[in-house]
Enzyme design. Structure first.
Site, short mmCIF file in Angstrom:
data_model
loop_
_atom_site.label_atom_id
_atom_site.label_comp_id
_atom_site.label_asym_id
_atom_site.label_seq_id
_atom_site.Cartn_x
_atom_site.Cartn_y
_atom_site.Cartn_z
CB CYS B 162 -0.92 -0.02 1.21
SG CYS B 162 -1.66 -1.62 1.45
CG HIS B 300 -2.14 4.15 5.14
ND1 HIS B 300 -1.95 4.07 3.77
CD2 HIS B 300 -2.31 2.87 5.57
CE1 HIS B 300 -2.01 2.79 3.41
NE2 HIS B 300 -2.24 2.05 4.47
CD GLU B 311 -2.47 7.32 9.20
OE1 GLU B 311 -3.41 6.56 8.88
OE2 GLU B 311 -1.94 8.13 8.42
CE LYS B 332 -5.53 3.95 1.56
NZ LYS B 332 -4.55 4.87 2.17
CG HIS B 337 -6.21 0.63 0.47
ND1 HIS B 337 -5.19 1.02 -0.38
CD2 HIS B 337 -5.61 0.25 1.62
CE1 HIS B 337 -4.03 0.87 0.23
NE2 HIS B 337 -4.26 0.40 1.45
CG PHE B 400 -0.79 -5.72 4.49
CD1 PHE B 400 -1.13 -4.98 5.61
CD2 PHE B 400 -1.70 -6.63 3.99
CE1 PHE B 400 -2.37 -5.14 6.24
CE2 PHE B 400 -2.95 -6.80 4.61
CZ PHE B 400 -3.27 -6.06 5.73
#
Lengths: 85, 414
Positions: B162, B300, B311, B332, B337, B400
């Site tokens: 990502c 994110h 986060e 998002k 995403h 990830f």
């Protein structure tokens, strides 16, 4: 090999070229050159060989592929392979 | 040190094609999430995604090109076409060893991989092909861009899930700074909405199952969030040596001034605020800016339980008590995403927030979560007061694998 059999090979070869290169069938004559006239590249040639192998149940050796340059060459080549198998 | 300008933007998202449409949808708080129509979803718990329905590759590519290009390459080329046209770059300026491509992708030519695997496992019934490898390889998109636009400089694909798009932009920024290229086409692209990928995500239980209504599924930072929504897209920017861009009279959207990259080195999927906060700190250090100079954080913000809490914690570690004063938003919530494209599209949104002095919102926020207690801009897009202009912002991307990338953007002042 009868004339009918040859025509049937030619017909099948043309169908494969039409599908693989997305060109109009009317552009295909015996001397039509896959690369010079139809813009094919070596990957197209490999895909055409793959389809020919599947359809005619033949094995095309690596060194034969570079000689498959015109519609006529391919028909002749497939015919030879069929005759020797 | 060389200054690096953003001079062109090309973006394809579930909400539309092109900078203007995508930006307008963001500030209107409009979602691009809809029901999946292209394959059977009856065995899935999630039947929604962010599909780029306005993208019509057949208008740009002929049948033969379409057969050679996976959807991911089609998206990448189309976004590059927009970005380079906007940047006003001529063929001569791109056809150069001083122009390159740095692209990020998480899934590469996933549709083609599935097609060719399907053929292989079909006992001779499927259609095998000599272009399986060149069509599906991860670097196909960046190479296809080079072939089409004749950029002969560095051509590199990075894959860090990502954060791929953000890492690509950061690396391209450094390449220009170090003199390896004068201009770079940089960004991210992904087209992962396939039956196989949807099924694999289902097994990980990280996708939102709030299918009804689709546009409200993704709820970053909200206590009732239940996962992300998969989407596709492309975000491409033209980065240039600022002096050269200014000399040719290019419009300069903003400057990239910093980039930080870290690995959590802890767990393959479980996020770690330590790695994330260090990515932010390193980006700020690279930019030579103090944390109190940051006016906006593009998060994110995936809407998974773990990401949003981690986060938030990471932001607090970097910004201290001031964390509560900085607007933090996750687009998002509207775009879903898009994996390797997300970091690049979010970088673009950050640039456009500075350009327009408007902060895009976090939509679908419904319930306060004690672990997520920052200002997430949940009331709708926010115009920045002229007395406190939005000058410097960061865009966070955490992938990830524990791959974190943070970009720092600053308003261009001559």
């Amino acid at each position: 090999m009868t004339r009918e059999a040859l025509e049937s090979i030619e017909d099948a070869v043309k169908s494969i070229i039409v599908t693989e290169l997305r060109v109009d069938r009317s552009r295909l004559g015996p001397t039509t050159h896959l690369m010079k006239d139809l813009g094919a590249d070596s990957l197209d040639a490999l895909n055409i060989a793959l389809r020919l192998e599947e359809q005619f149940k033949i094995k095309i050796p690596d060194d034969a592929i570079p000689r498959f340059l015109t519609v006529g060459d391919i028909v002749h080549g497939v015919n030879e392979h069929l005759a020797t198998q | 040190m060389k200054r690096i300008a953003v001079t062109g933007i090309g973006v394809i998202a579930p909400t539309g094609v092109g900078r203007e449409r995508v930006w307008q949808a963001l500030i209107d708080g409009r979602s691009g999430i809809s029901r999946i129509e292209d394959f059977d979803t009856s065995n899935l718990k999630t039947n929604i995604a962010g599909v780029c329905r306005d993208f019509r590759p057949e208008e740009m590519f002929d049948e033969r090109e379409m057969s050679r290009l996976d959807r991911v390459s089609q998206l990448a080329i189309a976004a590059t076409e927009m970005a380079t046209r906007e940047a006003g770059l001529t063929n001569g300026e791109l056809d150069s060893y001083d122009a390159g491509v740095f692209l990020g992708t998480g899934f590469g030519g996933q549709s083609s991989i599935e097609e060719f695997c399907g053929a292989f496992f079909s006992n001779g019934k499927g259609r095998r092909s000599a272009i399986a490898i060149p069509k599906s390889m991860y670097n196909a998109s960046s190479s296809n861009i080079a072939i089409r636009f004749k950029t002969r400089g560095p051509n590199i694909t990075v894959t860090t899930a990502c954060s791929s798009g953000a890492n690509a932009i950061g690396q391209a920024f450094h390449l220009i700074q170090q003199g390896h290229a004068e201009r770079m086409i940089a960004g991210g692209v992904d087209a992962p909405i396939t039956p196989v990928v949807m099924d694999a995500w289902k097994e990980m239980r990280v996708l939102s199952t709030k299918n009804e209504p689709p546009e409200r599924a993704c709820k970053p930072f909200s206590a009732n969030r239940d996962g992300f929504v998969l989407s596709e897209g492309a975000g491409i920017v033209v980065l240039e040596d600022l002096e050269m861009a200014a000399a040719r009279g290019a419009h300069i959207y903003a400057e990239v001034i910093g980039y930080g990259s870290t690995a959590d080195a802890s767990h393959i999927t479980f996020p770690d605020p330590d790695g994330e906060s260090h990515a932010m700190t390193r980006a700020l250090k690279d930019a030579g800016v103090n944390p109190n100079e940051i006016d906006y954080i593009n998060a994110h913000g995936t809407a998974t339980k773990l990401n949003d809490a981690s986060e938030t914690e990471a932001i607090k570690r970097v910004f201290g008590s001031r964390a509560h004063e900085i607007p933090v938003s996750s687009i998002k919530s509207m775009l879903g995403h898009s994996m390797g494209a997300a970091g690049a599209i979010e970088f673009i949104a950050t640039v456009l927030a500075i350009e327009n002095q408007v902060i895009p919102p976090t939509t679908n926020y419904e319930e306060a979560d004690p672990q997520c207690d920052l200002d997430y801009v949940t009331e709708g897009s926010r115009r920045v007061a002229s007395s406190t202009p939005l000058r410097t912002a960061i865009s966070n991307s955490f992938g990830f694998g524990g791959n974190n990338a943070v970009l720092v953007v600053r308003a261009y002042v001559q």
